[in-house]
Design a protein around this motif. Structure first.
Motif, PDB file in Angstrom:
ATOM      1  N   SER A 102      53.716  35.712  39.772  1.00 58.82           N
ATOM      2  CA  SER A 102      52.338  35.869  40.251  1.00 58.82           C
ATOM      3  C   SER A 102      51.455  36.269  39.084  1.00 58.82           C
ATOM      4  CB  SER A 102      52.266  36.947  41.339  1.00 58.82           C
ATOM      5  OG  SER A 102      50.919  37.227  41.699  1.00 58.82           O
ATOM      6  N   ASP A 103      50.188  35.834  39.115  1.00 54.25           N
ATOM      7  CA  ASP A 103      49.254  36.411  38.158  1.00 54.25           C
ATOM      8  C   ASP A 103      48.901  37.825  38.613  1.00 54.25           C
ATOM      9  OD1 ASP A 103      46.195  36.412  39.305  1.00 54.25           O
ATOM     10  OD2 ASP A 103      47.372  34.782  40.188  1.00 54.25           O
ATOM     11  N   TYR A 105      46.125  39.508  39.094  1.00 55.17           N
ATOM     12  CA  TYR A 105      45.081  39.735  40.079  1.00 55.17           C
ATOM     13  C   TYR A 105      45.534  39.400  41.504  1.00 55.17           C
ATOM     14  CZ  TYR A 105      41.991  39.898  35.989  1.00 55.17           C
ATOM     15  OH  TYR A 105      41.396  40.205  34.796  1.00 55.17           O
ATOM     16  N   SER A 106      46.417  38.435  41.658  1.00 55.20           N
ATOM     17  CA  SER A 106      46.864  38.023  42.984  1.00 55.20           C
ATOM     18  C   SER A 106      47.939  38.934  43.549  1.00 55.20           C
ATOM     19  CB  SER A 106      47.410  36.581  42.933  1.00 55.20           C
ATOM     20  OG  SER A 106      46.415  35.674  42.549  1.00 55.20           O
ATOM     21  N   TYR A 107      48.619  39.671  42.698  1.00 53.32           N
ATOM     22  CA  TYR A 107      49.787  40.418  43.163  1.00 53.32           C
ATOM     23  C   TYR A 107      49.422  41.474  44.200  1.00 53.32           C
ATOM     24  CZ  TYR A 107      53.945  43.223  43.435  1.00 53.32           C
ATOM     25  OH  TYR A 107      55.028  43.903  43.921  1.00 53.32           O
ATOM     26  N   ALA A 109      47.203  41.611  46.475  1.00 53.68           N
ATOM     27  CA  ALA A 109      46.880  41.100  47.808  1.00 53.68           C
ATOM     28  C   ALA A 109      48.137  40.804  48.609  1.00 53.68           C
ATOM     29  CB  ALA A 109      46.036  39.834  47.679  1.00 53.68           C
ATOM     30  N   ASP A 110      49.244  40.509  47.900  1.00 52.53           N
ATOM     31  CA  ASP A 110      50.477  40.136  48.581  1.00 52.53           C
ATOM     32  C   ASP A 110      51.430  41.314  48.763  1.00 52.53           C
ATOM     33  OD1 ASP A 110      49.598  37.529  48.638  1.00 52.53           O
ATOM     34  OD2 ASP A 110      50.483  37.058  46.697  1.00 52.53           O
ATOM     35  N   GLN A 133      39.082  44.573  37.531  1.00 48.84           N
ATOM     36  CA  GLN A 133      39.985  44.036  38.543  1.00 48.84           C
ATOM     37  C   GLN A 133      41.434  44.420  38.254  1.00 48.84           C
ATOM     38  OE1 GLN A 133      39.358  39.845  39.105  1.00 48.84           O
ATOM     39  NE2 GLN A 133      40.789  39.684  40.824  1.00 48.84           N
TER      40      GLN A 133
END
Length: 256
Positions: A102-103, A105-107, A109-110, A133
């Protein structure tokens, strides 16, 4: 240019050559050596039985080194090739570890899990366009009272190499080979951003991280820049007008 796609492709290629390089020295790790430097080991020395999230973990040597010291580790990286190799290493060493592709920034959210420690080190933040961010991801993934720790190359070195010290909205786009010693090293196009020391500290403070310590070091633990002089074992100095410049900084903080 889509920086995530560009950098993912570059790091997929780098992961292939780095794994076999003497710079990373995987055989020594497999034989039981740690990949962590004296800086991290001195400043983050209580990880036993704690959950640790390693952001931008590459192929997991440092992540797994923390696991050997008793941490319950999760490593996150943009490169699927690196994550595959991290899982191979964990299996080969029989070390319990979770690795997520995962990048950064996306981690957050998951993830529904809070960690006792969030860790990142050496050559990580230059791939990120926004530290506000980044710091929010750190705070969101830390339990209350949890520890954030980073060791990173000092931005003064970037200035000497012709990059800006202060952040700019427009990134630097470079095509270059790796910093390792591999012979078959095809240049890769990569997208980077400069981040000053003040920008890093303020982003963390604004995200709710209390800064407990900031340290600077006049050496790099890696011989990864031009014209470095090894004055002590694994302490490589850059001498400018007779003086050692800062090559590493570290920050330790607590989520309030």
């Amino acid at each position: 240019m889509d920086y995530l796609t560009t950098n993912k492709q570059a790091w997929n290629e780098r992961a292939k050559v780095h794994f076999d390089s003497s710079f990373y020295d995987v055989p020594s790790f497999l034989a039981g050596e740690t990949s962590l430097t004296e800086i991290e080991l001195a400043e983050l020395n209580d990880v036993a039985d704690k959950s640790l999230l390693h952001l931008q973990c590459h192929f997991g040597l440092d992540t797994l080194s923390w696991a050997r010291r008793g941490a319950k580790v999760t490593g996150v990286d943009l490169s699927n090739t690196a994550i595959d190799k991290a899982n191979e290493l964990a299996k080969q060493c029989q070390i319990s570890a979770d690795f997520v592709c995962s990048d950064v920034y996306s981690y957050s959210a998951d993830s529904q899990h809070s960690f006792d420690i969030v860790f990142t080190s050496f050559g990580a933040i230059c791939w990120l366009p926004c530290l506000t961010q980044w710091a929010k991801v750190i705070a969101d993934n830390l339990t209350s009272g949890g520890t954030f720790y980073m060791a990173e190359f000092h931005p003064v070195q970037d200035v000497l190499e012709g990059y800006p010290y202060f952040h700019q909205s427009k990134p630097d786009i470079v095509t270059e080979g790796s910093y390792t010693d591999v012979e078959d090293d095809t240049p890769q196009t990569m997208v980077t951003w400069a981040h000053s020391l003040g920008e890093v500290i303020n982003a963390l403070i604004q995200a709710g991280i209390r800064i407990d310590s900031v340290n600077e070091y006049p050496y790099s633990p890696y011989n990864c820049f031009e014209n470095l002089i090894e004055q002590q074992p694994n302490q490589f100095h850059s001498i400018v007008k007779g003086q050692s410049i800062p090559l590493v900084f570290s920050i330790k903080g607590t989520k309030t």
